[in-house]
Design a protein around this motif. Structure first.
Motif, PDB file in Angstrom:
ATOM      1  N   VAL A 119      -9.003  -3.019   3.963  1.00 35.86           N
ATOM      2  CA  VAL A 119     -10.309  -2.779   3.353  1.00 35.86           C
ATOM      3  C   VAL A 119     -10.553  -1.292   3.072  1.00 35.86           C
ATOM      4  N   PHE A 120      -9.570  -0.455   3.397  1.00 35.84           N
ATOM      5  CA  PHE A 120      -9.719   0.969   3.079  1.00 35.84           C
ATOM      6  C   PHE A 120      -9.734   1.103   1.558  1.00 35.84           C
ATOM      7  N   PRO A 121     -10.760   1.767   1.006  1.00 35.44           N
ATOM      8  CA  PRO A 121     -10.890   1.805  -0.458  1.00 35.44           C
ATOM      9  C   PRO A 121      -9.769   2.603  -1.134  1.00 35.44           C
ATOM     10  N   PRO A 122      -9.196   2.063  -2.182  1.00 38.97           N
ATOM     11  CA  PRO A 122      -8.168   2.807  -2.919  1.00 38.97           C
ATOM     12  C   PRO A 122      -8.785   3.959  -3.697  1.00 38.97           C
ATOM     13  N   ILE A 181      -4.849   8.432  -2.387  1.00 34.78           N
ATOM     14  CA  ILE A 181      -4.441   9.823  -2.541  1.00 34.78           C
ATOM     15  C   ILE A 181      -5.307  10.689  -1.633  1.00 34.78           C
ATOM     16  N   LEU A 182      -4.666  11.403  -0.715  1.00 33.53           N
ATOM     17  CA  LEU A 182      -5.388  12.327   0.147  1.00 33.53           C
ATOM     18  C   LEU A 182      -5.210  13.742  -0.386  1.00 33.53           C
ATOM     19  N   ARG A 188       0.842  -1.200   0.000  1.00 35.18           N
ATOM     20  CA  ARG A 188       0.000   0.000   0.000  1.00 35.18           C
ATOM     21  C   ARG A 188       0.880   1.254   0.000  1.00 35.18           C
ATOM     22  N   PHE A 189       0.393   2.270  -0.698  1.00 37.47           N
ATOM     23  CA  PHE A 189       1.129   3.531  -0.808  1.00 37.47           C
ATOM     24  C   PHE A 189       0.115   4.666  -0.674  1.00 37.47           C
ATOM     25  N   VAL A 190       0.359   5.549   0.287  1.00 36.19           N
ATOM     26  CA  VAL A 190      -0.523   6.697   0.517  1.00 36.19           C
ATOM     27  C   VAL A 190       0.243   7.962   0.180  1.00 36.19           C
TER      28      VAL A 190
END
Length: 286
Positions: free
Chosen positions: A268-271, A201-202, A161-163
């Motif tokens: 489960v956090f949606p991409p 992406i925030l 995962r990459f934020v």
């Protein structure tokens, strides 16, 4: 018991009784054989001990962990018991707080891809807080090229995962910082390409909180917090032509950090893209 049975046999004269007594004697023999084992100690075999491997520990790499937002992300991740490391140009943070001693600090530049090799060892997720201002070419390099290098290196390393902490679209204001937003958009496109199912992406707007500048602490929340309270309930104003984006509500650095860590660790956090209102909503959830 055999004596009692034999006496019964002696007093029985009919053939039927004899047959019955023979069967009874056999049963007694069986019972007497079993009864000899009553006094023996009962043996219980111990079950084989199964070595259950411990759950895999999650290791988070924070790019730009000694910056304003990055330091909040490090602190939030540590509060959840995660193993945290950070890569930045200056290396170890100058922040004199206990949490900083729990972070493994790496010094390097994202513009030099080899800098990431050691930092990415055993990393399960990455949060990039890297960004900067300056000339258009410099802003594109820091916000775009540097993050693109990190995204590609993480994908090659098998990170799940990459934020990426990007920025809200402020419409007309974007033209004043063209290199900044073009770099952000390029990094976003690369992330969605390389991390289709694990990229988040925030897009916060103005981020407020207490910013550490040397030995000084600047309380940006004095202005940002009241604006957040007012503008988060004025979403229709955001749709006004030309100036609507200027009504995007501010968000606290702690809220951004909370959502970033959750996005990096929750499978489960949606991409995809999370706007300011999404950040505010997720940060309120327990």
């Amino acid at each position: 018991m055999r004596i009692i049975v034999s006496r019964l046999i002696q007093h029985s004269s009919s053939p039927f009784s004899r047959l019955h007594n023979v069967g009874l004697l056999r049963n007694v023999r069986l019972l007497s054989t079993d009864s000899n084992k009553v006094d023996e100690p009962f043996k219980v075999e111990e079950a084989e001990t199964v070595q259950v491997p411990p759950p895999p520990s999650e290791k988070l790499l924070v790019l730009g962990g000694n910056g304003f937002v990055g330091s909040h992300v490090c602190r939030e991740a540590l509060s959840h018991g995660l193993s945290v490391c950070s890569l930045s140009r200056s290396g170890r943070s100058s922040i004199k707080e206990p949490w900083a001693d729990k972070v493994v600090w790496h010094q390097g530049s994202l513009l030099v891809p080899d800098s990431l090799k050691d930092a990415l060892n055993d990393v399960t997720a990455v949060v990039s807080c890297v960004g900067g201002f300056g000339s258009n070419s410099h802003m594109y390099k820091i916000n775009g090229t540097a993050n693109i290098n990190a995204i590609r290196a993480a994908a090659d390393q098998g990170v799940k995962r990459f934020v990426y902490i990007s920025a809200a679209d402020f419409g007309v204001a974007n033209y004043l910082l063209q290199g900044y937003y073009e770099g952000k958009k390029a990094a976003e496109a690369e992330l969605l390409s390389k991390f289709t199912y694990g990229g988040v992406i925030l897009r916060p707007g103005f981020i407020h909180g207490t910013r550490q500048v040397g030995s000084m602490k600047i309380p940006l929340g004095i202005i940002g917090s009241p604006l957040e309270m007012v503008l988060q309930h004025a979403k229709p104003l955001n749709r006004l032509p030309l100036i609507g984006a200027l009504f995007t509500p501010p968000v606290s650095a702690s809220a951004v950090a909370k959502v970033a860590v959750r996005a990096a660790t929750d499978p489960v956090f949606p991409p995809g893209i999370v706007d300011v209102y999404g950040i505010l909503r997720y940060s309120d959830q327990k």
